[in-house]
Motif scaffolding. Structure first.
Motif, PDB file in Angstrom:
ATOM      1  N   CYS A  84       0.810  -1.216   0.000  1.00 41.70           N
ATOM      2  CA  CYS A  84       0.000   0.000   0.000  1.00 41.70           C
ATOM      3  C   CYS A  84       0.848   1.273   0.000  1.00 41.70           C
ATOM      4  CB  CYS A  84      -0.916   0.010   1.217  1.00 41.70           C
ATOM      5  SG  CYS A  84      -2.030  -1.388   1.330  1.00 41.70           S
ATOM      6  N   ASP A  86      -0.202   4.100   1.451  1.00 41.35           N
ATOM      7  CA  ASP A  86      -0.337   4.562   2.835  1.00 41.35           C
ATOM      8  C   ASP A  86      -0.414   3.336   3.745  1.00 41.35           C
ATOM      9  OD1 ASP A  86      -0.332   7.202   2.039  1.00 41.35           O
ATOM     10  OD2 ASP A  86      -2.514   7.317   1.872  1.00 41.35           O
ATOM     11  N   ALA A  87       0.691   2.650   3.874  1.00 44.29           N
ATOM     12  CA  ALA A  87       0.721   1.358   4.555  1.00 44.29           C
ATOM     13  C   ALA A  87       0.654   1.520   6.071  1.00 44.29           C
ATOM     14  CB  ALA A  87       1.987   0.599   4.162  1.00 44.29           C
ATOM     15  N   ALA A  88      -0.484   1.114   6.652  1.00 47.74           N
ATOM     16  CA  ALA A  88      -0.648   1.218   8.099  1.00 47.74           C
ATOM     17  C   ALA A  88       0.323   0.305   8.832  1.00 47.74           C
ATOM     18  CB  ALA A  88      -2.085   0.872   8.488  1.00 47.74           C
ATOM     19  N   CYS A  89       0.704  -0.804   8.221  1.00 41.56           N
ATOM     20  CA  CYS A  89       1.640  -1.730   8.857  1.00 41.56           C
ATOM     21  C   CYS A  89       3.000  -1.088   9.094  1.00 41.56           C
ATOM     22  CB  CYS A  89       1.795  -2.984   7.990  1.00 41.56           C
ATOM     23  SG  CYS A  89       2.414  -2.638   6.324  1.00 41.56           S
ATOM     24  N   THR A  91       3.454   2.422   9.499  1.00 38.89           N
ATOM     25  CA  THR A  91       3.383   3.562  10.423  1.00 38.89           C
ATOM     26  C   THR A  91       3.161   3.140  11.872  1.00 38.89           C
ATOM     27  OG1 THR A  91       1.023   3.835   9.903  1.00 38.89           O
ATOM     28  CG2 THR A  91       2.584   5.146   8.639  1.00 38.89           C
ATOM     29  N   CYS A 120       1.859  -4.698  13.377  1.00 38.62           N
ATOM     30  CA  CYS A 120       1.654  -4.558  11.928  1.00 38.62           C
ATOM     31  C   CYS A 120       0.555  -5.488  11.438  1.00 38.62           C
ATOM     32  CB  CYS A 120       2.943  -4.794  11.170  1.00 38.62           C
ATOM     33  SG  CYS A 120       3.691  -6.419  11.422  1.00 38.62           S
ATOM     34  N   CYS A 124      -2.935  -4.257   9.533  1.00 38.12           N
ATOM     35  CA  CYS A 124      -3.174  -4.612   8.132  1.00 38.12           C
ATOM     36  C   CYS A 124      -4.591  -5.144   7.958  1.00 38.12           C
ATOM     37  CB  CYS A 124      -2.163  -5.660   7.666  1.00 38.12           C
ATOM     38  SG  CYS A 124      -2.489  -6.287   5.992  1.00 38.12           S
ATOM     39  N   TYR A 201      -6.065   2.985   2.217  1.00 34.44           N
ATOM     40  CA  TYR A 201      -4.646   2.664   2.297  1.00 34.44           C
ATOM     41  C   TYR A 201      -3.960   2.660   0.929  1.00 34.44           C
ATOM     42  CZ  TYR A 201      -5.737   1.363   7.080  1.00 34.44           C
ATOM     43  OH  TYR A 201      -6.157   1.394   8.390  1.00 34.44           O
ATOM     44  N   LYS A 202      -4.718   2.796  -0.143  1.00 33.10           N
ATOM     45  CA  LYS A 202      -4.199   2.902  -1.509  1.00 33.10           C
ATOM     46  C   LYS A 202      -3.287   1.722  -1.876  1.00 33.10           C
ATOM     47  CE  LYS A 202      -4.226   7.961  -1.248  1.00 33.10           C
ATOM     48  NZ  LYS A 202      -3.376   9.190  -1.351  1.00 33.10           N
TER      49      LYS A 202
END
Length: 245
Positions: A84, A86-89, A91, A120, A124, A201-202
């Motif tokens: 992604c 904007d990868a939340a895993c 950040t 993470c 995700c 998250y794109k």
């Protein structure tokens, strides 16, 4: 927490055609084979030949029965990290072990700094992280980063193992940040979509939807082919019917 790059030079990723994936799991096994000795090595197995096998797999395929106005039949749905934008895993990672590369957009995990806290995997929404109990660290699809840049391999092999192994051509690899690339053109032509786009998250990886029946070539005649009854002929007849749906 780890920061994401402001922009990436490329957006390397996969395009998966749900219309022609037959759920053979060739992508799954080739991924396991390559990465067991590659960047994420080893990928542990637990009781692989027993009644309840388990282990770390970076790519999985799920099958669903669909019956709606658009599609009726079985859809095989491969699932792995979507890399992604904007990868939340990334950040949420407290040590910087999870990171996104600025040069190509690939999301990776550094096993030397991962503490196995699993933040993470909770962040995700795609379930793409695998906790390796033997190593005590998180593992995930690397897009075969140790393969796609390996100049000792023939050029046709410098792509993810899952793409190279797919017998139906249901998987493609390329730069989805380049509108002129073959993968981007395919996504545009086929109406490719993001998985769970509403989460924001794109994901870089794209899926191509199953075609409607009218979009396919004329159906293969349904009259059964006469065979001698030999087991091998029955197998080929079954495969022909399955792949001609």
């Amino acid at each position: 927490m780890t920061c994401l790059p402001e922009k990436t030079g490329k957006k390397l990723g996969l395009v998966i055609d749900l219309d022609i994936c037959v759920g053979c799991h060739a992508c799954v096994t080739s991924c396991k084979e390559w990465n067991t000795s590659g960047y994420s090595a080893p990928l542990s197995d637990f009781d692989p030949y027993g009644a309840d096998p388990d282990g770390a797999w970076l790519n999985r395929v799920h099958s669903y029965e669909i019956d709606n106005d658009h599609w009726k039949g079985t859809v095989h749905f491969p699932r792995s990290c979507l890399h992604c934008e904007d990868a939340a895993c990334v950040t949420v990672c407290p040590t910087g072990a999870s990171f996104k590369r600025a040069e190509d957009g690939i999301v990776l995990v550094n096993p030397d700094t991962c503490i196995g806290c699993k933040l993470c995997s909770w962040a995700c929404p795609y379930g793409a992280r695998e906790y390796d109990q033997d190593d005590g660290v998180m593992k995930k699809c690397t897009l075969c980063v140790d393969r796609i840049y390996n100049e000792t391999l023939p050029e046709e092999d410098r792509q993810p193992a899952c793409v190279r192994a797919c017998p139906t051509g249901a998987r493609a690899f390329g730069d989805l940040g380049d509108p002129a690339s073959a993968v981007s053109q395919t996504v545009e032509d086929r109406g490719g979509f993001n998985l769970l786009e509403e989460f924001g998250y794109k994901p870089v990886n794209k899926y191509l939807p199953p075609r409607k029946g009218s979009d396919h070539a004329p159906a293969v005649p349904t009259t059964p082919t006469k065979t001698t009854g030999a087991p091998i002929e029955k197998l080929f007849a079954w495969a022909d019917r399955a792949l001609s749906r």
